[in-house]
Design a protein around this motif. Structure first.
Motif, short mmCIF file in Angstrom:
data_model
loop_
_atom_site.label_atom_id
_atom_site.label_comp_id
_atom_site.label_asym_id
_atom_site.label_seq_id
_atom_site.Cartn_x
_atom_site.Cartn_y
_atom_site.Cartn_z
N VAL A 63 -51.24 -37.82 18.05
CA VAL A 63 -50.77 -36.84 19.04
C VAL A 63 -50.84 -37.36 20.47
O VAL A 63 -49.89 -37.16 21.24
CB VAL A 63 -51.52 -35.51 18.86
CG1 VAL A 63 -51.20 -34.54 19.99
CG2 VAL A 63 -51.16 -34.89 17.51
N PRO A 64 -51.93 -38.01 20.92
CA PRO A 64 -51.93 -38.53 22.29
C PRO A 64 -50.77 -39.48 22.58
O PRO A 64 -50.17 -39.42 23.66
CB PRO A 64 -53.28 -39.24 22.39
CG PRO A 64 -54.15 -38.53 21.41
CD PRO A 64 -53.24 -38.20 20.27
N GLN A 65 -50.43 -40.33 21.61
CA GLN A 65 -49.31 -41.25 21.79
C GLN A 65 -48.00 -40.48 21.89
O GLN A 65 -47.13 -40.79 22.73
CB GLN A 65 -49.25 -42.24 20.63
CG GLN A 65 -48.08 -43.22 20.67
CD GLN A 65 -48.15 -44.18 21.83
OE1 GLN A 65 -49.23 -44.49 22.31
NE2 GLN A 65 -47.00 -44.65 22.29
N ILE A 66 -47.83 -39.47 21.08
CA ILE A 66 -46.61 -38.66 21.10
C ILE A 66 -46.49 -37.93 22.43
O ILE A 66 -45.42 -37.91 23.06
CB ILE A 66 -46.61 -37.66 19.92
CG1 ILE A 66 -46.57 -38.42 18.59
CG2 ILE A 66 -45.43 -36.70 20.02
CD1 ILE A 66 -46.91 -37.55 17.39
N LEU A 67 -47.58 -37.33 22.89
CA LEU A 67 -47.55 -36.57 24.14
C LEU A 67 -47.39 -37.47 25.36
O LEU A 67 -46.95 -37.00 26.42
CB LEU A 67 -48.82 -35.74 24.27
CG LEU A 67 -48.98 -34.59 23.26
CD1 LEU A 67 -50.31 -33.88 23.46
CD2 LEU A 67 -47.83 -33.60 23.37
N SER A 68 -47.72 -38.74 25.23
CA SER A 68 -47.49 -39.66 26.35
C SER A 68 -45.99 -39.85 26.60
O SER A 68 -45.58 -40.18 27.71
CB SER A 68 -48.15 -41.02 26.07
OG SER A 68 -47.46 -41.73 25.06
N ALA A 76 -41.95 -44.66 15.90
CA ALA A 76 -41.98 -43.39 15.19
C ALA A 76 -42.50 -42.28 16.10
O ALA A 76 -41.93 -41.17 16.14
CB ALA A 76 -42.84 -43.50 13.94
N CYS A 77 -43.58 -42.56 16.83
CA CYS A 77 -44.12 -41.55 17.75
C CYS A 77 -43.08 -41.18 18.82
O CYS A 77 -42.91 -40.00 19.16
CB CYS A 77 -45.38 -42.09 18.43
SG CYS A 77 -46.81 -42.23 17.32
N THR A 78 -42.38 -42.19 19.34
CA THR A 78 -41.38 -41.95 20.38
C THR A 78 -40.21 -41.14 19.83
O THR A 78 -39.74 -40.19 20.49
CB THR A 78 -40.89 -43.28 20.96
OG1 THR A 78 -41.99 -43.98 21.54
CG2 THR A 78 -39.82 -43.06 22.01
N ALA A 79 -39.74 -41.50 18.65
CA ALA A 79 -38.60 -40.78 18.05
C ALA A 79 -38.95 -39.32 17.79
O ALA A 79 -38.16 -38.41 18.08
CB ALA A 79 -38.18 -41.48 16.76
#
Length: 428
Positions: free
Chosen positions: A275-280, A256-259
């Protein structure tokens, strides 16, 4: 939420061998005459910040040596040490079920006299008080930083399409429909419900605006049932499925974070912790967070926000003055700013802070203290509430979900219910 941990359950879980260990308490003076203050924090992701603050504190103090440890699986390590009565001076944990259990187990000291407590924003003091099973006299933690949940959204995508942030549920559904018609290749939202815990994030944000803030306490008191309040939130959770990726139960949190990071969805019902996972995945993504528009009246909307890290002092600590000096240092405005800049956190203390642009849309809620704690902080982990929600979303049977929830609540919360009802009886 973890099962209640009394001193007896600590000992039985560890075995008879631990029962004979001597009281260790807090370390007092070292051989060089300095007082050593040990903090064990569960925020392993903030290790580098704590190392920096530890170095700065020790460089400025000749009489105190600060040691901050942030081990993996820190809460388990804490509980093991508690069994052995080997208590760290300061315990850095969230305002959650573990904290409630530690208070209930009489492990934590009353820190009402800690000068830093006076700087805490009232909203977060109130949230911390709401976590315990019954109202407690005293203060058992100094809130440090918080997080928030609601609807994450792609700011640049919204700006380029002229999409407006919705303030009511109907407006949000209209926005979903607009996105589907204008951008058929973009999902309005992405869910990723394979990891059941992710279901609790939208559930918390939707439900907190639709039920009494003390509903769990009222149920434990025998004055209410969840079935009387949870139907509409459950139906709204089902409604979200119509605007998400097909088969969301096949996709995990990381999916989900990646998508979302790759622009496959315009929104993601989650929290600042994602947010940190998404921004990675997409370091340049411009992410915003708005309040879940589930209140009937948009003027009374509330943002879900919990104490992500607080400083608790062990009851056995024999040098509280030194500990308070450490806590005061950590809560100095410049040091809090350093932490929130690195972790994209929300400060719990009063001050002139600069928050991450992520929080621009909920800044008025934070300023006005229009925040309430995560509902699942009052849910017993043994009840598997996230799995119950997933089952309801899979089969669509709201009636069965409500009946099972109330039945299981009585089963898994017996000790808490007894404690609450005893408290109520003593209050007359």
């Amino acid at each position: 939420m973890s099962r209640m941990l009394t001193r007896r359950s600590f000992l039985s879980a560890a075995g008879a061998a631990a029962a004979g260990l001597a009281l260790a308490g807090c370390v007092n003076e070292r051989a060089d005459g300095k007082v050593e203050v040990e903090i064990v924090s569960y925020k392993q992701e903030a290790v580098s910040i704590f190392e920096q603050l530890q170095e700065e504190f020790n460089a400025a103090h000749d009489d105190i040596v600060l040691t901050i440890n942030s081990p993996a699986d820190a809460v388990t390590i804490m509980k093991t040490r508690f069994v052995r009565e080997d208590y760290p001076d300061v315990i850095g944990i969230g305002g959650d079920a573990d904290y409630a259990n530690f208070v209930d187990s009489d492990i934590l000291a009353d820190v009402t006299d800690c000068p830093t407590s006076e700087k805490v924003q009232p909203a977060y003091s109130d949230i911390l008080k709401s976590v315990t099973y019954v109202p407690m006299e005293g203060v058992y933690g100094v809130p440090y930083v918080a997080n928030a949940a609601g609807m994450l959204y792609n700011k640049d995508m919204f700006a380029s399409h002229g999409w407006q942030i919705p303030e009511t549920w109907d407006e949000m559904i209209e926005l979903f429909e607009q996105i589907k018609s204008e951008e058929p290749d973009i999902y309005p939202i992405y869910l990723g419900y394979l990891d059941t815990w992710t279901i609790l994030s939208p559930w918390n944000s939707i439900t907190i605006n639709m039920v009494p803030s003390d509903l769990a306490f009222q149920v434990n008191s025998g004055n209410a049932k969840f079935a009387d309040y949870y139907r509409e939130p459950a139906e709204r959770m089902l409604q979200l499925l119509d605007y998400a990726e097909p088969g969301p139960f096949a996709y995990a949190y990381n999916d989900a974070c990646t998508a979302f990071a790759r622009g496959q969805s315009a929104m993601y019902p989650c929290g600042s912790f994602a947010v940190p996972q998404i921004l990675s995945v997409n370091p340049d993504m411009n992410i915003g967070l708005f309040a879940m528009p589930s209140a009937d009246n948009p003027d009374v909307r509330i943002v879900v926000s919990g104490v992500d890290l607080q400083w608790c002092v062990a009851k056995t600590c024999q040098h509280k003055d030194a500990v308070y000096e450490v806590i005061d240092f950590l809560n100095e405005q410049a040091n809090v700013q350093t932490y929130i800049d690195d972790q994209r956190a929300i400060p719990c203390t009063e001050g002139d802070y600069t928050l991450d642009p992520l929080y621009d849309d909920i800044q008025p809620f934070l300023d006005e203290g229009k925040v309430l704690d995560y509902l699942d902080h009052s849910y017993q982990s043994a009840m598997a509430c996230d799995a119950q929600l997933q089952a309801m979303l899979l089969d669509g049977d709201v009636d069965a979900f409500l009946a099972k929830w109330d039945e299981d609540w009585q089963r898994y919360n017996r000790a808490v219910i007894r404690k609450v009802q005893e408290y109520e009886a003593n209050q007359g």
